[in-house]
Design a protein around this motif. Structure first.
Motif, PDB file in Angstrom:
ATOM      1  N   ILE A  60       9.463   5.857  -3.759  1.00 13.26           N
ATOM      2  CA  ILE A  60       8.444   5.022  -3.118  1.00 13.26           C
ATOM      3  C   ILE A  60       9.192   3.904  -2.406  1.00 13.26           C
ATOM      4  N   PRO A  61       8.972   3.759  -1.114  1.00 14.37           N
ATOM      5  CA  PRO A  61       9.745   2.759  -0.368  1.00 14.37           C
ATOM      6  C   PRO A  61       9.413   1.337  -0.805  1.00 14.37           C
ATOM      7  N   ALA A  62      10.374   0.477  -0.601  1.00 15.47           N
ATOM      8  CA  ALA A  62      10.117  -0.947  -0.814  1.00 15.47           C
ATOM      9  C   ALA A  62       9.239  -1.432   0.331  1.00 15.47           C
ATOM     10  N   PRO A  63       8.334  -2.355   0.049  1.00 12.73           N
ATOM     11  CA  PRO A  63       7.478  -2.875   1.129  1.00 12.73           C
ATOM     12  C   PRO A  63       8.306  -3.573   2.207  1.00 12.73           C
ATOM     13  N   SER A  64       7.931  -3.366   3.436  1.00 16.62           N
ATOM     14  CA  SER A  64       8.572  -4.069   4.551  1.00 16.62           C
ATOM     15  C   SER A  64       8.273  -5.558   4.441  1.00 16.62           C
ATOM     16  N   SER A  65       9.197  -6.357   4.917  1.00 21.51           N
ATOM     17  CA  SER A  65       8.938  -7.793   4.950  1.00 21.51           C
ATOM     18  C   SER A  65       8.088  -8.118   6.172  1.00 21.51           C
ATOM     19  N   PHE A  66       7.295  -9.164   6.053  1.00 25.13           N
ATOM     20  CA  PHE A  66       6.434  -9.563   7.162  1.00 25.13           C
ATOM     21  C   PHE A  66       7.248  -9.827   8.425  1.00 25.13           C
ATOM     22  N   GLU A  67       8.439 -10.382   8.262  1.00 23.33           N
ATOM     23  CA  GLU A  67       9.260 -10.738   9.411  1.00 23.33           C
ATOM     24  C   GLU A  67       9.702  -9.517  10.208  1.00 23.33           C
ATOM     25  N   ASP A  68       9.770  -8.351   9.561  1.00 26.22           N
ATOM     26  CA  ASP A  68      10.248  -7.143  10.232  1.00 26.22           C
ATOM     27  C   ASP A  68       9.138  -6.377  10.945  1.00 26.22           C
ATOM     28  N   ILE A  69       7.894  -6.782  10.748  1.00 23.11           N
ATOM     29  CA  ILE A  69       6.763  -6.048  11.324  1.00 23.11           C
ATOM     30  C   ILE A  69       6.342  -6.716  12.629  1.00 23.11           C
ATOM     31  N   LYS A  70       6.344  -5.939  13.671  1.00 24.52           N
ATOM     32  CA  LYS A  70       5.945  -6.437  15.000  1.00 24.52           C
ATOM     33  C   LYS A  70       4.515  -5.979  15.285  1.00 24.52           C
ATOM     34  N   LEU A  71       3.658  -6.938  15.514  1.00 23.87           N
ATOM     35  CA  LEU A  71       2.255  -6.638  15.783  1.00 23.87           C
ATOM     36  C   LEU A  71       2.007  -6.474  17.275  1.00 23.87           C
ATOM     37  N   LYS A  72       1.047  -5.638  17.597  1.00 23.75           N
ATOM     38  CA  LYS A  72       0.593  -5.473  18.967  1.00 23.75           C
ATOM     39  C   LYS A  72      -0.667  -6.307  19.159  1.00 23.75           C
ATOM     40  N   PHE A  73      -1.120  -6.390  20.380  1.00 20.10           N
ATOM     41  CA  PHE A  73      -2.344  -7.110  20.683  1.00 20.10           C
ATOM     42  C   PHE A  73      -3.482  -6.557  19.834  1.00 20.10           C
ATOM     43  N   ASN A  74      -4.297  -7.439  19.297  1.00 17.87           N
ATOM     44  CA  ASN A  74      -5.488  -7.071  18.532  1.00 17.87           C
ATOM     45  C   ASN A  74      -5.164  -6.507  17.145  1.00 17.87           C
ATOM     46  N   GLU A  75      -3.975  -6.771  16.614  1.00 20.82           N
ATOM     47  CA  GLU A  75      -3.618  -6.328  15.267  1.00 20.82           C
ATOM     48  C   GLU A  75      -3.443  -7.528  14.352  1.00 20.82           C
ATOM     49  N   VAL A  76      -3.807  -7.330  13.084  1.00 20.65           N
ATOM     50  CA  VAL A  76      -3.677  -8.366  12.062  1.00 20.65           C
ATOM     51  C   VAL A  76      -2.928  -7.769  10.882  1.00 20.65           C
ATOM     52  N   LEU A  77      -2.010  -8.516  10.336  1.00 15.57           N
ATOM     53  CA  LEU A  77      -1.221  -8.070   9.194  1.00 15.57           C
ATOM     54  C   LEU A  77      -1.830  -8.599   7.903  1.00 15.57           C
ATOM     55  N   CYS A  78      -1.941  -7.727   6.908  1.00 16.24           N
ATOM     56  CA  CYS A  78      -2.451  -8.150   5.604  1.00 16.24           C
ATOM     57  C   CYS A  78      -1.733  -7.352   4.521  1.00 16.24           C
ATOM     58  N   LEU A  79      -2.003  -7.670   3.281  1.00 16.02           N
ATOM     59  CA  LEU A  79      -1.464  -6.938   2.141  1.00 16.02           C
ATOM     60  C   LEU A  79      -2.598  -6.190   1.464  1.00 16.02           C
ATOM     61  N   LEU A  80      -2.349  -4.922   1.133  1.00 20.89           N
ATOM     62  CA  LEU A  80      -3.332  -4.136   0.400  1.00 20.89           C
ATOM     63  C   LEU A  80      -2.675  -3.541  -0.837  1.00 20.89           C
ATOM     64  N   ASP A  81      -3.466  -3.464  -1.899  1.00 16.50           N
ATOM     65  CA  ASP A  81      -2.943  -2.912  -3.146  1.00 16.50           C
ATOM     66  C   ASP A  81      -3.433  -1.487  -3.319  1.00 16.50           C
ATOM     67  N   ALA A  82      -2.689  -0.729  -4.122  1.00 15.21           N
ATOM     68  CA  ALA A  82      -3.030   0.659  -4.414  1.00 15.21           C
ATOM     69  C   ALA A  82      -3.214   0.807  -5.917  1.00 15.21           C
ATOM     70  N   ASN A  83      -4.397   1.237  -6.321  1.00 14.01           N
ATOM     71  CA  ASN A  83      -4.691   1.469  -7.734  1.00 14.01           C
ATOM     72  C   ASN A  83      -4.442   2.942  -8.041  1.00 14.01           C
ATOM     73  N   VAL A  84      -3.174   3.276  -8.249  1.00 20.09           N
ATOM     74  CA  VAL A  84      -2.775   4.664  -8.478  1.00 20.09           C
ATOM     75  C   VAL A  84      -3.335   5.173  -9.804  1.00 20.09           C
ATOM     76  N   ASP A  85      -3.413   4.330 -10.814  1.00 23.91           N
ATOM     77  CA  ASP A  85      -3.935   4.764 -12.116  1.00 23.91           C
ATOM     78  C   ASP A  85      -5.392   5.200 -12.015  1.00 23.91           C
ATOM     79  N   ALA A  86      -6.199   4.529 -11.230  1.00 21.02           N
ATOM     80  CA  ALA A  86      -7.601   4.930 -11.060  1.00 21.02           C
ATOM     81  C   ALA A  86      -7.693   6.284 -10.375  1.00 21.02           C
TER      82      ALA A  86
END
Length: 91
Positions: A60-86
């Motif tokens: 499972i990859p390590a999460p990218s850092s916010f600084e490495d992510i380049k956004l395009k017009f009309n995009e918003v960066l957020c964090l989402l969690d994954a409930n794998v156990d559910a």
């Protein structure tokens, strides 16, 4: 104890729909008529994707850092969690 996964996600609005994708998981995308629906679908899709990686013994990859992510017009960066156990309990 449950393992928690949190990854950056990019949200955008196109027309009347919302889209979400994960820079660390190419092809793991979700859409919805509302923002809530798109985020819900994205979190579920991310959990299924990670569960598949776990079951296949793939890393499972390590999460990218916010600084490495380049956004395009009309995009918003957020964090989402994954409930794998559910997901594991229902699969």
């Amino acid at each position: 104890m449950a393992k928690q996964y949190i990854f950056p996600a990019i949200v955008s609005k196109t027309g009347n729909n919302y889209g979400v994708y994960f820079p660390d998981f190419p092809g793991c995308i979700a859409t919805g008529a509302t923002l809530n629906e798109a985020v819900y679908q994205a979190k579920e899709g991310l959990a299924f994707h990670i569960l598949g990686l776990e079951e296949d013994g793939d890393p499972i990859p390590a999460p990218s850092s916010f600084e490495d992510i380049k956004l395009k017009f009309n995009e918003v960066l957020c964090l989402l969690d994954a409930n794998v156990d559910a997901i594991r309990k229902t699969a």
